[in-house]
Motif scaffolding. Structure first.
Motif, PDB file in Angstrom:
ATOM      1  N   THR A  80       1.730  -1.289  -3.906  1.00 22.62           N
ATOM      2  CA  THR A  80       0.848  -0.963  -2.791  1.00 22.62           C
ATOM      3  C   THR A  80      -0.243   0.035  -3.172  1.00 22.62           C
ATOM      4  O   THR A  80      -0.148   0.736  -4.166  1.00 22.62           O
ATOM      5  N   LYS A 134      -1.810  -2.192  -9.655  1.00 20.86           N
ATOM      6  CA  LYS A 134      -0.450  -2.529  -9.222  1.00 20.86           C
ATOM      7  C   LYS A 134       0.434  -2.790 -10.438  1.00 20.86           C
ATOM      8  O   LYS A 134       1.608  -2.406 -10.464  1.00 20.86           O
ATOM      9  N   TRP A 137       3.718  -0.709  -9.234  1.00 18.92           N
ATOM     10  CA  TRP A 137       3.815  -0.235  -7.851  1.00 18.92           C
ATOM     11  C   TRP A 137       2.975  -1.177  -7.002  1.00 18.92           C
ATOM     12  O   TRP A 137       1.786  -1.343  -7.259  1.00 18.92           O
ATOM     13  N   GLY A 188       2.730   6.601  -3.645  1.00 13.11           N
ATOM     14  CA  GLY A 188       1.858   6.143  -2.572  1.00 13.11           C
ATOM     15  C   GLY A 188       1.890   7.095  -1.392  1.00 13.11           C
ATOM     16  O   GLY A 188       2.339   8.241  -1.493  1.00 13.11           O
ATOM     17  N   GLN A 224      -2.593   4.741  -4.474  1.00  9.54           N
ATOM     18  CA  GLN A 224      -1.778   5.265  -5.564  1.00  9.54           C
ATOM     19  C   GLN A 224      -2.413   6.561  -6.051  1.00  9.54           C
ATOM     20  O   GLN A 224      -3.607   6.611  -6.310  1.00  9.54           O
TER      21      GLN A 224
END
Length: 102
Positions: free
Chosen positions: A70, A63, A68, A83, A73
């Protein structure tokens, strides 16, 4: 090796890498399952998956790595793609299929 270096090594060692919950055979969330299906439909033959549920450091580290929040990935040729939603849009536009063939 620290987590960020470990993540970098994973994404540079494999052309297509999906950090996901569960495995390609047994996804542990709908978004991860969707991501695997999209990649298969896009013609990805050598998909390397990393099950973030098995490693808390990787789960948090990925993350931070892409900034990012969520999972899943997707990385293609070392580049962060996005995502599940982004993958769906790219698949529908045909962009994802071009990327995985390149």
């Amino acid at each position: 090796m620290d987590t960020q270096a470990q993540i970098k090594e994973i994404i540079t060692s494999h052309p297509v890498v999906l950090f996901m919950k569960g495995t390609a055979q047994f996804p542990q969330c709908g978004f991860s399952g969707n991501a695997v299906n999209i990649l298969r439909a896009s013609g990805v033959e050598k998909l390397h998956t990393v099950n973030v549920l098995e490693d808390a450091a990787i789960r948090q580290g990925i993350k931070e790595f892409a900034n990012w929040p969520t999972i899943p990935q997707l990385y293609i040729n070392g580049e962060f793609i996005g995502g599940s939603d982004i993958m769906t849009e790219m698949y529908q536009s045909g962009e994802l299929q071009k990327l995985v063939k390149a």
